[in-house]
Design an enzyme around this catalytic site. Structure first.
Site, PDB file in Angstrom:
ATOM      1  N   GLU A   1       0.818  -1.218   0.000  1.00 19.14           N
ATOM      2  CA  GLU A   1       0.000   0.000   0.000  1.00 19.14           C
ATOM      3  C   GLU A   1       0.845   1.259   0.000  1.00 19.14           C
ATOM      4  O   GLU A   1       0.665   2.147  -0.830  1.00 19.14           O
ATOM      5  CB  GLU A   1      -0.937  -0.002   1.219  1.00 19.14           C
ATOM      6  CG  GLU A   1      -1.840   1.207   1.305  1.00 19.14           C
ATOM      7  CD  GLU A   1      -2.869   1.222   0.192  1.00 19.14           C
ATOM      8  OE1 GLU A   1      -2.688   2.011  -0.761  1.00 19.14           O
ATOM      9  OE2 GLU A   1      -3.828   0.434   0.266  1.00 19.14           O
TER      10      GLU A   1
ATOM     11  N   ASP B   1       1.123   4.052  -2.998  1.00 24.79           N
ATOM     12  CA  ASP B   1       0.664   5.428  -2.779  1.00 24.79           C
ATOM     13  C   ASP B   1       1.769   6.439  -3.051  1.00 24.79           C
ATOM     14  O   ASP B   1       1.564   7.447  -3.742  1.00 24.79           O
ATOM     15  CB  ASP B   1       0.161   5.599  -1.343  1.00 24.79           C
ATOM     16  CG  ASP B   1      -1.085   4.784  -1.046  1.00 24.79           C
ATOM     17  OD1 ASP B   1      -1.719   4.302  -1.997  1.00 24.79           O
ATOM     18  OD2 ASP B   1      -1.414   4.629   0.147  1.00 24.79           O
TER      19      ASP B   1
ATOM     20  N   SER C   1      -7.447   1.964  -3.938  1.00 22.78           N
ATOM     21  CA  SER C   1      -6.330   2.545  -3.193  1.00 22.78           C
ATOM     22  C   SER C   1      -5.291   3.129  -4.132  1.00 22.78           C
ATOM     23  O   SER C   1      -4.490   3.977  -3.731  1.00 22.78           O
ATOM     24  CB  SER C   1      -5.683   1.493  -2.289  1.00 22.78           C
ATOM     25  OG  SER C   1      -5.275   0.372  -3.043  1.00 22.78           O
TER      26      SER C   1
ATOM     27  N   ASP D   1     -17.281  10.876 -18.619  1.00 20.56           N
ATOM     28  CA  ASP D   1     -18.378  10.054 -18.132  1.00 20.56           C
ATOM     29  C   ASP D   1     -18.091   8.574 -18.416  1.00 20.56           C
ATOM     30  O   ASP D   1     -17.651   8.214 -19.513  1.00 20.56           O
ATOM     31  CB  ASP D   1     -19.676  10.478 -18.827  1.00 20.56           C
ATOM     32  CG  ASP D   1     -20.911   9.976 -18.114  1.00 20.56           C
ATOM     33  OD1 ASP D   1     -20.778   9.428 -16.993  1.00 20.56           O
ATOM     34  OD2 ASP D   1     -22.012  10.131 -18.671  1.00 20.56           O
ATOM     35  N   ILE D   2     -18.310   7.732 -17.418  1.00 21.28           N
ATOM     36  CA  ILE D   2     -18.104   6.290 -17.561  1.00 21.28           C
ATOM     37  C   ILE D   2     -19.469   5.619 -17.644  1.00 21.28           C
ATOM     38  O   ILE D   2     -20.285   5.748 -16.719  1.00 21.28           O
ATOM     39  CB  ILE D   2     -17.305   5.714 -16.374  1.00 21.28           C
ATOM     40  CG1 ILE D   2     -15.998   6.495 -16.177  1.00 21.28           C
ATOM     41  CG2 ILE D   2     -17.030   4.227 -16.591  1.00 21.28           C
ATOM     42  CD1 ILE D   2     -15.044   6.449 -17.343  1.00 21.28           C
TER      43      ILE D   2
ATOM     44  N   GLY E   1     -24.035  10.454 -16.737  1.00 21.64           N
ATOM     45  CA  GLY E   1     -24.043  11.284 -15.541  1.00 21.64           C
ATOM     46  C   GLY E   1     -23.522  10.514 -14.341  1.00 21.64           C
ATOM     47  O   GLY E   1     -22.846   9.490 -14.481  1.00 21.64           O
TER      48      GLY E   1
ATOM     49  N   ASP F   1     -23.187   8.053 -11.220  1.00 17.62           N
ATOM     50  CA  ASP F   1     -23.711   6.729 -10.864  1.00 17.62           C
ATOM     51  C   ASP F   1     -22.948   6.210  -9.651  1.00 17.62           C
ATOM     52  O   ASP F   1     -21.840   6.671  -9.364  1.00 17.62           O
ATOM     53  CB  ASP F   1     -23.595   5.752 -12.043  1.00 17.62           C
ATOM     54  CG  ASP F   1     -22.175   5.575 -12.547  1.00 17.62           C
ATOM     55  OD1 ASP F   1     -21.330   5.035 -11.800  1.00 17.62           O
ATOM     56  OD2 ASP F   1     -21.888   5.977 -13.693  1.00 17.62           O
TER      57      ASP F   1
END
Length: 639
Positions: free
Chosen positions: A304, A308, A554, A597-598, A616, A618
């Protein structure tokens, strides 16, 4: 408005038992619906035993916290960007003298001698030592001793009452029902959670391949298989050179998660040579520790933090230092509250933000633990803070979650942007567990299990997308459906914020989920998440001396954090204020062109395909992925 709404939401899901009958002037203040997993009732507590009874006094003006936050965050407000000082926040929300007097007078009227009642130095708590019998009489409850399968003992009650006139003055009382936050964690065979940084305790990245041969990897031509910093820059047109010397960007890690400098150097050599040998500016909070010994050098402990920092540092370039907040010692670890204590002295002083059942308590009495004082307002917060850890909302009591959520609002009022990853299991919780009708969590549960802090309306929640196999960075992405599923859904605790009403109402009207209302919060009146998303699949990361392939929201969170940090840089360079809380702006009509937009993919979980993406907003990918140059210009032009 108060930031949580248990009555209609939890009852709509059948997750709460009916309230106790009102006894004279007494009403139920808090109740647990079940005994946490791994625990059993051992016996009634001894009547003569002593318990330290503590009353957390309600903060003043907390009912106005959303109004205050919107006043400095909403684009139509004349006070947009006029952030508050920490001192103003502390004084505005400090418990009132009326609350102190009301609780003290009631205790004295109930037979407690005045010399036994102590007001904490912070002014946030009234404390006294009582016998169990005395505490039971005061709170109209019964104290029990509970045993955990690990041998741990805990004192708690099922519910407790307060006189009705005290309810506005008391947030909660300890010890009472507050052990389920820590003890309902069900990972690793039901072992109690010691730290949010423990493997499998949060939204940690998932590795699917190790020892990648970097000589065989292309760049933009293979972004559907291997995501690198160049792929992300191309996906989101993220090209920016920092200008300001005042800007800051921070990443939070919780021990035992820790980075290896050799991994940072390995990644930098491949993708950003000017970062070789560069270390993050580090604050060790409550004994924050690093990998150190070879037994702690594993993907579970380093994956992690390596992920990051490698992407955060690369994307903001060597010209922008990255701050690392390393929280908790190796023995006890830490929680989000420990970090919040460190960056905002008013939180620990006025809220006394620590619960021994959930948070690390310092000095740590355990062998090898950190013996120094607990961090309290000792660390300066950065302008943007990215965190890739999380709980399930159901892990926490509503009061605990609401109290922490209010702190994120205060940070937003001070001009700080808080980013959290939304989770990797779709509509299910961490490790894929879902809710049962009695409020417990299990692998075969059927009720959708929202994530916290993503459900807090005062943070920005980030979901995950992926480059479709066989497609390129110029093609539309889809919701991430490989290895992980983008966390998203509807809160069971928090009300629908004003900034989100139009987007959520439109989604529910035009793309209504077909699931029965008893497995998700279908009221249309609760906080929905995520707010936006970014790629979370196929990240090339240097971990423990090898390049690995990693997945997770993450990964998406620090990428979004990096872009917001660079927007701050541009604003500061022009003499403008930092972004602070961004949600009212990104949901506004003016920012409609700021996201890709996905419209493909779902976020499966709890035995269902989950929610669908749509035109839009979701509850899978939020508003979509950032179009950086558009967002940059929009924010640069805001006063």
């Amino acid at each position: 408005m108060r930031s949580f709404l248990l009555p209609f939401v939890l009852l709509s899901l059948g997750l709460a038992a009916s309230s106790d009958p009102i006894l004279s002037r007494w009403i139920v203040h808090e109740r647990r619906s079940h005994i946490p997993s791994g625990w059993s009732l051992a016996r009634r507590h001894d009547a003569s035993a002593v318990v330290p009874l503590r009353f957390a006094l309600a903060q003043s003006n907390v009912e106005n916290i959303e109004e205050y936050l919107y006043d400095v965050s909403h684009p139509s407000s004349p006070n947009y960007g006029k952030h508050w000082s920490a001192a103003k926040v502390a004084s505005t929300f400090a418990p009132s003298r009326d609350s102190v007097d009301a609780v003290r007078n009631w205790l004295i009227e109930s037979g407690i001698e005045s010399h036994r009642i102590t007001l904490s130095a912070s002014g946030g708590w009234l404390e006294l030592e009582t016998t169990v019998r005395e505490a039971e009489d005061l709170l109209h409850t019964s104290y029990n001793v509970y045993g955990h399968e690990t041998g741990v003992k805990h004192v708690a009650c099922e519910s407790y009452h307060l006189p009705e006139h005290l309810v506005p003055h008391v947030d909660f009382v300890t010890p009472t029902v507050h052990f389920d936050a820590k003890l309902s964690k069900r990972f690793d065979g039901g072992q109690p959670l010691k730290s949010v940084g423990q493997p499998s305790s949060g939204n940690g990245p998932k590795m699917v391949a190790q020892a990648l041969d970097m000589t065989t990897l292309g760049q933009l031509a293979t972004c559907d298989k291997y995501i690198t910093p160049l792929c992300l820059r191309a996906l989101y047109n993220f090209w920016y050179t920092p200008e300001s010397k005042e800007n800051t960007y921070g990443v939070v890690e919780y021990t035992p998660q820790s980075y290896l400098q050799s991994d940072l150097n390995m990644f930098a050599k491949q993708f950003g040579p000017d970062l070789v040998g560069v270390t993050p500016k580090t604050y060790d909070i409550d004994g924050g520790m690093y990998a150190g010994s070879s037994k702690n050098i594993t993907f579970d402990n380093n994956g992690e933090s390596d992920l990051d920092l490698q992407y955060a540092m690369n994307l903001v370039t060597a010209a922008q230092p990255v701050t690392l907040y390393q929280v908790g010692d190796l023995v006890e670890g830490a929680s989000f509250n420990n970090f919040l204590d460190a960056i905002d002295g008013s939180y620990c002083k006025f809220m006394s933000g620590d619960d021994p059942s959930q948070d690390g308590i310092y000095p740590d009495p355990m062998t090898g633990g950190y013996k120094g004082p607990e961090a309290c307002g000792t660390v300066k917060p950065t302008n943007v803070i990215s965190t890739s850890y999380g709980y399930d909302e159901a892990d926490l009591t509503p009061f605990y979650a609401a109290r922490q959520c209010d702190e994120y609002a205060k940070l937003g009022m001070m001009g700080i942007t808080i980013v959290y990853s939304s989770g990797d299991n779709g509509v299910a919780g961490n490790s894929g567990v879902c809710l049962n009708p009695d409020g417990t969590q299990s692998a075969n549960g059927k009720i959708f299990n929202p994530a916290f802090p993503s459900t807090c309306p005062y943070v920005t929640s980030v979901g995950a997308t992926q480059v479709v196999s066989g497609k390129t960075v110029v093609d539309p992405e889809s919701a991430c459906e490989k290895v992980i599923r983008s966390g998203g859904g509807f809160s069971n605790y928090f009300a629908l914020p004003e900034y989100q009403k139009e987007a959520v109402t439109s989604y529910l009207k035009n793309y209504p989920p077909s699931y029965p209302s008893n497995i998700w919060n279908s009221t249309g009146r609760s906080r929905a998440y995520p707010d936006l998303s970014a790629n979370g699949a196929n990240y090339v990361v240097a971990v423990d001396g090898n390049f690995s392939l990693v997945y997770g929201t993450s990964a998406a969170a620090p990428v979004v954090g990096a872009m917001l940090a660079m927007v701050n840089d541009a604003r500061l360079a022009k003499g403008k204020k930092t972004l602070g809380f961004i949600n009212p702006l990104i949901y506004s009509a003016d920012f409609a062109g700021g996201f890709h937009d996905i419209t493909n993919g779902t976020n499966a979980g709890c035995g269902t395909p989950g929610f669908n993406t749509s035109r839009g907003w979701d509850p899978v990918t939020g508003l979509g992925t950032p179009n950086f140059p558009v967002l940059l210009e929009l924010w640069k032009n805001m006063d």
